[in-house]
Motif scaffolding. Sequence first.
Motif, mmCIF file in Angstrom:
data_model
loop_
_atom_site.group_PDB
_atom_site.id
_atom_site.type_symbol
_atom_site.label_atom_id
_atom_site.label_comp_id
_atom_site.label_asym_id
_atom_site.label_seq_id
_atom_site.Cartn_x
_atom_site.Cartn_y
_atom_site.Cartn_z
ATOM 1 N N VAL A 36 41.185 -16.470 -11.077
ATOM 2 C CA VAL A 36 39.894 -16.591 -10.425
ATOM 3 C C VAL A 36 39.423 -18.030 -10.568
ATOM 4 C CG1 VAL A 36 38.598 -15.903 -12.495
ATOM 5 C CG2 VAL A 36 37.556 -15.629 -10.237
ATOM 6 N N SER A 37 38.798 -18.567 -9.529
ATOM 7 C CA SER A 37 38.286 -19.937 -9.590
ATOM 8 C C SER A 37 36.774 -19.919 -9.744
ATOM 9 C CB SER A 37 38.680 -20.720 -8.339
ATOM 10 O OG SER A 37 38.012 -20.223 -7.202
ATOM 11 N N LYS A 38 36.262 -20.848 -10.565
ATOM 12 C CA LYS A 38 34.823 -20.973 -10.784
ATOM 13 C C LYS A 38 34.449 -22.449 -10.769
ATOM 14 C CE LYS A 38 34.164 -16.697 -13.447
ATOM 15 N NZ LYS A 38 33.331 -16.052 -12.405
ATOM 16 N N VAL A 39 33.364 -22.768 -10.099
ATOM 17 C CA VAL A 39 32.883 -24.150 -10.080
ATOM 18 C C VAL A 39 32.333 -24.508 -11.459
ATOM 19 C CG1 VAL A 39 32.407 -24.258 -7.622
ATOM 20 C CG2 VAL A 39 30.674 -23.312 -9.150
ATOM 21 N N GLY A 40 32.506 -25.771 -11.843
ATOM 22 C CA GLY A 40 32.032 -26.171 -13.163
ATOM 23 C C GLY A 40 32.060 -27.674 -13.350
ATOM 24 N N GLY A 41 32.035 -28.061 -14.612
ATOM 25 C CA GLY A 41 31.953 -29.466 -14.985
ATOM 26 C C GLY A 41 30.693 -29.692 -15.795
ATOM 27 N N SER A 42 30.838 -30.266 -16.974
ATOM 28 C CA SER A 42 29.702 -30.404 -17.885
ATOM 29 C C SER A 42 28.540 -31.172 -17.269
ATOM 30 C CB SER A 42 30.160 -31.079 -19.176
ATOM 31 O OG SER A 42 29.073 -31.363 -20.019
ATOM 32 N N THR A 43 28.802 -32.375 -16.766
ATOM 33 C CA THR A 43 27.704 -33.190 -16.247
ATOM 34 C C THR A 43 27.107 -32.575 -14.976
ATOM 35 O OG1 THR A 43 29.450 -34.589 -15.309
ATOM 36 C CG2 THR A 43 28.346 -35.394 -17.269
ATOM 37 N N TRP A 44 27.938 -31.953 -14.165
ATOM 38 C CA TRP A 44 27.449 -31.256 -12.978
ATOM 39 C C TRP A 44 26.531 -30.103 -13.371
ATOM 40 C CZ3 TRP A 44 28.865 -26.314 -10.782
ATOM 41 C CH2 TRP A 44 28.447 -26.118 -9.453
ATOM 42 N N ASN A 45 26.920 -29.370 -14.410
ATOM 43 C CA ASN A 45 26.086 -28.260 -14.886
ATOM 44 C C ASN A 45 24.717 -28.744 -15.345
ATOM 45 O OD1 ASN A 45 27.908 -26.154 -14.450
ATOM 46 N ND2 ASN A 45 28.862 -26.403 -16.463
ATOM 47 N N VAL A 46 24.671 -29.877 -16.047
ATOM 48 C CA VAL A 46 23.395 -30.397 -16.543
ATOM 49 C C VAL A 46 22.461 -30.713 -15.381
ATOM 50 C CG1 VAL A 46 22.267 -32.242 -17.843
ATOM 51 C CG2 VAL A 46 24.413 -31.278 -18.677
ATOM 52 N N ALA A 47 23.001 -31.314 -14.324
ATOM 53 C CA ALA A 47 22.180 -31.606 -13.137
ATOM 54 C C ALA A 47 21.613 -30.330 -12.538
ATOM 55 C CB ALA A 47 23.016 -32.360 -12.102
ATOM 56 N N ARG A 48 22.411 -29.277 -12.485
ATOM 57 C CA ARG A 48 21.950 -28.006 -11.942
ATOM 58 C C ARG A 48 20.860 -27.387 -12.804
ATOM 59 N NH1 ARG A 48 25.759 -23.502 -10.746
ATOM 60 N NH2 ARG A 48 26.674 -24.021 -12.761
ATOM 61 N N VAL A 49 20.991 -27.522 -14.118
ATOM 62 C CA VAL A 49 19.977 -26.981 -15.027
ATOM 63 C C VAL A 49 18.621 -27.623 -14.750
ATOM 64 C CG1 VAL A 49 19.226 -26.927 -17.439
ATOM 65 C CG2 VAL A 49 21.569 -26.305 -16.857
ATOM 66 N N VAL A 50 18.594 -28.937 -14.666
ATOM 67 C CA VAL A 50 17.334 -29.646 -14.447
ATOM 68 C C VAL A 50 16.756 -29.292 -13.078
ATOM 69 C CG1 VAL A 50 16.245 -31.923 -14.279
ATOM 70 C CG2 VAL A 50 17.983 -31.491 -16.038
ATOM 71 N N ALA A 51 17.609 -29.183 -12.057
ATOM 72 C CA ALA A 51 17.141 -28.793 -10.724
ATOM 73 C C ALA A 51 16.549 -27.391 -10.743
ATOM 74 C CB ALA A 51 18.288 -28.881 -9.724
ATOM 75 N N LYS A 52 17.200 -26.483 -11.471
ATOM 76 C CA LYS A 52 16.709 -25.103 -11.559
ATOM 77 C C LYS A 52 15.313 -25.052 -12.167
ATOM 78 C CE LYS A 52 17.553 -20.582 -11.250
ATOM 79 N NZ LYS A 52 17.930 -19.904 -9.997
ATOM 80 N N LEU A 53 15.027 -25.988 -13.060
ATOM 81 C CA LEU A 53 13.725 -26.024 -13.720
ATOM 82 C C LEU A 53 12.651 -26.690 -12.858
ATOM 83 C CD1 LEU A 53 14.865 -26.807 -17.370
ATOM 84 C CD2 LEU A 53 14.108 -24.631 -16.413
ATOM 85 N N GLY A 54 13.050 -27.224 -11.705
ATOM 86 C CA GLY A 54 12.064 -27.687 -10.744
ATOM 87 C C GLY A 54 11.894 -29.175 -10.602
ATOM 88 N N LEU A 55 12.729 -29.975 -11.274
ATOM 89 C CA LEU A 55 12.650 -31.424 -11.120
ATOM 90 C C LEU A 55 13.667 -31.905 -10.093
ATOM 91 C CD1 LEU A 55 12.216 -32.754 -14.787
ATOM 92 C CD2 LEU A 55 10.464 -32.380 -13.047
ATOM 93 N N ALA A 56 13.334 -32.973 -9.371
ATOM 94 C CA ALA A 56 14.265 -33.550 -8.399
ATOM 95 C C ALA A 56 15.471 -34.109 -9.151
ATOM 96 C CB ALA A 56 13.571 -34.656 -7.611
ATOM 97 N N SER A 57 16.644 -33.554 -8.892
ATOM 98 C CA SER A 57 17.837 -33.833 -9.683
ATOM 99 C C SER A 57 19.035 -34.099 -8.784
ATOM 100 C CB SER A 57 18.127 -32.641 -10.609
ATOM 101 O OG SER A 57 19.332 -32.806 -11.328
ATOM 102 N N ALA A 58 19.975 -34.893 -9.284
ATOM 103 C CA ALA A 58 21.195 -35.191 -8.534
ATOM 104 C C ALA A 58 22.382 -35.251 -9.479
ATOM 105 C CB ALA A 58 21.066 -36.519 -7.788
ATOM 106 N N PHE A 59 23.540 -34.901 -8.941
ATOM 107 C CA PHE A 59 24.805 -35.144 -9.628
ATOM 108 C C PHE A 59 25.485 -36.301 -8.933
ATOM 109 C CE2 PHE A 59 29.442 -34.604 -9.364
ATOM 110 C CZ PHE A 59 29.752 -34.874 -10.690
ATOM 111 N N ALA A 60 25.787 -37.360 -9.679
ATOM 112 C CA ALA A 60 26.464 -38.530 -9.135
ATOM 113 C C ALA A 60 27.937 -38.461 -9.512
ATOM 114 C CB ALA A 60 25.841 -39.816 -9.673
ATOM 115 N N GLY A 61 28.775 -38.180 -8.525
ATOM 116 C CA GLY A 61 30.201 -38.059 -8.778
ATOM 117 C C GLY A 61 30.926 -37.797 -7.474
ATOM 118 N N ALA A 62 32.243 -37.634 -7.571
ATOM 119 C CA ALA A 62 33.064 -37.437 -6.380
ATOM 120 C C ALA A 62 33.866 -36.145 -6.491
ATOM 121 C CB ALA A 62 33.994 -38.631 -6.178
#
Length: 310
Positions: free
Chosen positions: A30-56
């Motif tokens: 089974v495949s699941k999306v992930g990545g530590s730094t990507w997850n952190v960006a999602r956490v902050v966005a979920k809490l309501g702050l304007a957030s971005a993941f910078a990566g490729a």
Amino acid sequence: MQAPTPALPVFVSAGEALTDLIRTDAQHWVSKVGGSTWNVARVVAKLGLASAFAGAISRDCFGQDLWQASQAAQLDLRFLQQLNYSPLLAIVPASHPPQYFFVGDNAADLHFTPSKLPAGWQSAVQWVHFGGISLARQPLAGQLLQLARELKRDYPHVKISYDPNFRILMDEHYDATLREMSALADVIKVSDEDLAGLFRTPDIDAAFATLRSYNRSASYLYTRGEHGASLYINDEMIDAVAISVPVADTVGAGDATIGGFAYSQLKHPERSNREHLNFAIASGAAACLEHGATPPTLEKISALYMSSSA
């Protein structure tokens, strides 16, 4: 009438987004999306702050899943670069005990170009997070280190956080990166497991003392799982007990912890250091209530935070 350009984010997490390929039995994965730094960006966005993941990420099916998940998380997609290279994969052939390895020679994440980020983002951002395996993969690590250096030198209003998040790629060749990123960071999040791996020693207290010697002015968010967490700021040390919850999964708990800590500092600067620590612990505990690296809601975190502060 042309729609106004969205404001630039106050929080950016720079590093890796990847796909976990998990073996479920002898014939199925089974495949699941992930990545530590990507997850952190999602956490902050979920809490309501304007957030971005910078990566490729790649343009194939794995990259498309990451793009769609980033869009669903309401991350600022102007910071996500989609390239014609292979995906970064974390292969998990066994979970008990955990076994994993990475596949990603010349993968898309390595071709991230900071100079292509939106103009003026450094002036708008308030907090930039680094960490994960991105800092153990060249030439990406060099790009991220240079970005952190430039932020530290030219944008003193920006707070830098760093979570090494130890993985098997981080052998003795990672030591110089650990030392420099620690020196650049304002906030360092580390776990007892990270310390054992990073310093290759069972003497966790000595490892933590060495890490703190790299930057005496940084704040250290030191987590110890069920044994709670501590916040070290200058000569002050604040301890807090773990919050007991029915654990569905601990994946992503560390990412939620540092994401919650950043959110608390950005959204509620009036809080005390102890309150910031309690919110971070509540964030990590809330992440354990769901399977997978699911960013917890503000409502769930706040309920745990209020109960722990009562």
